[in-house]
Design a protein around this motif. Structure first.
Motif, PDB file in Angstrom:
ATOM      1  N   LYS A 175      -4.434  12.049   0.472  1.00 45.21           N
ATOM      2  CA  LYS A 175      -3.739  10.819   0.868  1.00 45.21           C
ATOM      3  C   LYS A 175      -4.505  10.052   1.935  1.00 45.21           C
TER       4      LYS A 175
ATOM      5  N   LYS B 254      -7.629   5.432  -6.984  1.00 42.58           N
ATOM      6  CA  LYS B 254      -8.141   5.318  -5.616  1.00 42.58           C
ATOM      7  C   LYS B 254      -7.844   3.927  -5.073  1.00 42.58           C
ATOM      8  N   LEU B 255      -7.303   3.874  -3.851  1.00 43.75           N
ATOM      9  CA  LEU B 255      -7.104   2.605  -3.153  1.00 43.75           C
ATOM     10  C   LEU B 255      -8.337   2.344  -2.303  1.00 43.75           C
TER      11      LEU B 255
ATOM     12  N   LYS C 205      -6.836   8.279   0.107  1.00 50.97           N
ATOM     13  CA  LYS C 205      -6.108   7.493  -0.908  1.00 50.97           C
ATOM     14  C   LYS C 205      -6.703   7.698  -2.303  1.00 50.97           C
ATOM     15  N   ARG C 206      -6.902   8.989  -2.634  1.00 50.80           N
ATOM     16  CA  ARG C 206      -7.563   9.325  -3.890  1.00 50.80           C
ATOM     17  C   ARG C 206      -6.863  10.480  -4.602  1.00 50.80           C
TER      18      ARG C 206
ATOM     19  N   LEU D 279       0.837   3.996  -3.095  1.00 53.76           N
ATOM     20  CA  LEU D 279       0.386   5.371  -2.882  1.00 53.76           C
ATOM     21  C   LEU D 279       1.486   6.366  -3.268  1.00 53.76           C
TER      22      LEU D 279
ATOM     23  N   GLU E  34       0.805  -1.220   0.000  1.00 56.36           N
ATOM     24  CA  GLU E  34       0.000   0.000   0.000  1.00 56.36           C
ATOM     25  C   GLU E  34       0.841   1.274   0.000  1.00 56.36           C
ATOM     26  N   THR E  35       1.845   1.352   0.875  1.00 60.16           N
ATOM     27  CA  THR E  35       2.643   2.574   1.004  1.00 60.16           C
ATOM     28  C   THR E  35       3.345   2.911  -0.309  1.00 60.16           C
TER      29      THR E  35
END
Length: 478
Positions: free
Chosen positions: A406, A428-429, A409-410, A346, A342-343
């Motif tokens: 952030k 987007k996550l 997450k978009r 992003l 994820e990190t």
């Protein structure tokens, strides 16, 4: 001190405001879109007002108890009759400021010492006269080329020097100018505040060097340790010169056209003792260039002209649109499982565009940017101001950032390229079936038959470009 700053989103204001805040002043920032400005400028002494100087009714809620007002509104990069817009904005501002307790207006203008002026400089002088008609005393500082990381002139010169080993250039490169470092401009703006000796006065401000544009380019190249040759020719018409500047640099065509018009006029400051009286040490041109690159290398560019909405003619009201339209649109949606990455994913999303590129088919993206330039668009040369930080309102190649959140997450982008319709690109996550996924969505709202034909003609390219981009956003490791 209570200070009003118009054009607070602009290049100069973004350099001036932190200095004023550090000095303990309260800032009343006037912007056309508060959403673009508020997040990056949060401060307990910062008060933000949404208003458009071309719409006088929007000025009614601006503060009345102010001490100084900085007028930093310019429209040279806009299409159409920018001089008419600038005059209208100045008139509306005067109507407002006459109702306040303001003691001084400070206006940053251009040097207007030649008998034949460009449209741009004539407009600056007209605005100065309009502001001078106010009951509030006016102090005008007239500057030429401003040298600083992110300024239009600096970035255009940088484009020319770094991309062209040999330049076949118009004869206006022999025109004289007196560049001034952005740091000195801020010193002058702050130095004249609430000093009655400078009320109802105008002063030319410039650095210690008087140079031709050709000398500026060659000295810039020397600072960058680049060998460059420049050949000036007398046969380039203003139109050809404008196209030359437009295609080689990241500037828009309206700005290129107005710059070429101005570059035919010598811009040399009339002597005065203002720098001496304010104890300002003028910075030489090559030192200013060196200082600008130090900020670039440290990723400390506070503001850039490419982020201006007027440079792309996109309405600032677009920033209010946080949801992408669904009806009457074409969509291309890609899903990719993020896993435990994820990190990094992003970070990859937040670093997209500019030097990093678009993670897949960068050559094709460059071709699309060149085609956009041919069509009169902004192209890909704008890049991005910071390599891995991004904020709502920023320019990003030929996109405009609408949302950069952030926490959510978009990242939502709006296309500023020439299109028969409107386009959005969203990353987007989000959770799906208890797994974290990247959802990448390209949305296109066509305009008539041509818009639909355009979508179907590029659809084959989208299949592998958007697939490749989504996959590489997940797997890329710098």
């Amino acid at each position: 001190m209570e200070i009003l700053v118009t054009g607070a989103n602009g290049y100069i204001a973004q350099r001036l405001i932190p200095v004023l805040l550090e000095a303990g002043h309260s800032i009343h920032a006037v912007v056309r879109n508060a959403a673009r400005f508020a997040e990056a400028n949060a401060h307990d002494r910062m008060h933000i007002y949404e208003a458009d100087l071309l719409q006088p009714e929007s000025l009614s809620h601006l503060p009345k108890p102010i001490d100084v007002a900085f007028y930093l509104v310019h429209s040279m990069s806009a299409n159409g009759d920018f001089s008419q817009s600038e005059s209208a904005a100045a008139k509306h501002f005067v109507d407002y400021i006459n109702q306040t307790a303001c003691q001084q207006i400070i206006y940053l203008s251009g040097i207007v010492n030649e008998t034949q002026l460009s449209t741009h400089l004539e407009s600056r002088l007209r605005v100065e006269k309009l502001l001078g008609s106010s009951k509030v005393p006016l102090t005008t500082l007239r500057a030429g080329i401003i040298v600083g990381s992110g300024s239009a002139s600096f970035e255009i010169i940088r484009d020319l020097v770094e991309k062209l080993p040999v330049m076949i250039a118009p004869k206006w490169l022999n025109t004289l100018c007196q560049p001034i470092a952005i740091r000195n401009v801020i010193h002058f703006l702050c130095g004249v505040m609430l000093k009655p000796a400078y009320y109802h006065q105008h002063f030319d401000i410039g650095g210690p060097d008087v140079l031709t544009y050709k000398q500026m380019l060659l000295q810039f190249a020397a600072v960058r340790k680049l060998r460059r040759s420049i050949i000036t020719v007398p046969i380039m018409t203003p139109r050809l010169s404008s196209y030359w500047l437009y295609f080689v640099t990241a500037t828009s065509y309206p700005l290129a056209k107005n710059l070429v018009d101005s570059m035919k006029v010598n811009v040399i400051a009339s002597p005065n003792k203002l720098a001496e009286e304010l104890q300002i040490e003028l910075i030489p041109y090559t030192t200013a260039v060196t200082m600008a690159f130090q900020r670039i290398e440290q990723h400390m560019v506070i503001s850039s002209w490419i982020d201006s909405f007027s440079a792309s003619n996109t309405s600032p009201q677009l920033m209010m649109q946080v949801e992408v339209p669904k009806h009457g649109c074409f969509h291309d949606i890609k899903w990719r499982k993020v896993g435990n990455n994820e990190t990094q994913v992003l970070e990859n999303i937040w670093s997209i565009g500019g030097k990093r590129g678009w993670y897949y088919g960068n050559f094709l993206w460059r071709i699309r940017g060149f085609m956009d330039k041919l069509a009169g668009g902004v192209g890909l040369r704008r890049g991005r101001t910071h390599p891995n930080e991004i904020n709502a309102g920023d320019a990003l190649d030929f996109w405009r950032v609408l949302i950069a959140d952030k926490q959510e997450k978009r990242l939502l982008l709006f296309a500023e390229m020439k299109l028969p319709g409107e386009a959005w690109l969203e990353f987007k996550l989000m959770k799906k079936n208890n797994q974290l996924y990247l959802r990448q969505t390209a949305t296109f709202r066509p305009r008539g038959v041509w818009g639909r034909l355009y979508w179907y003609s590029v659809l084959p390219f989208h299949v592998f470009i958007f697939n490749g981009m989504a996959s590489n956003l997940i797997s890329f490791k710098p």
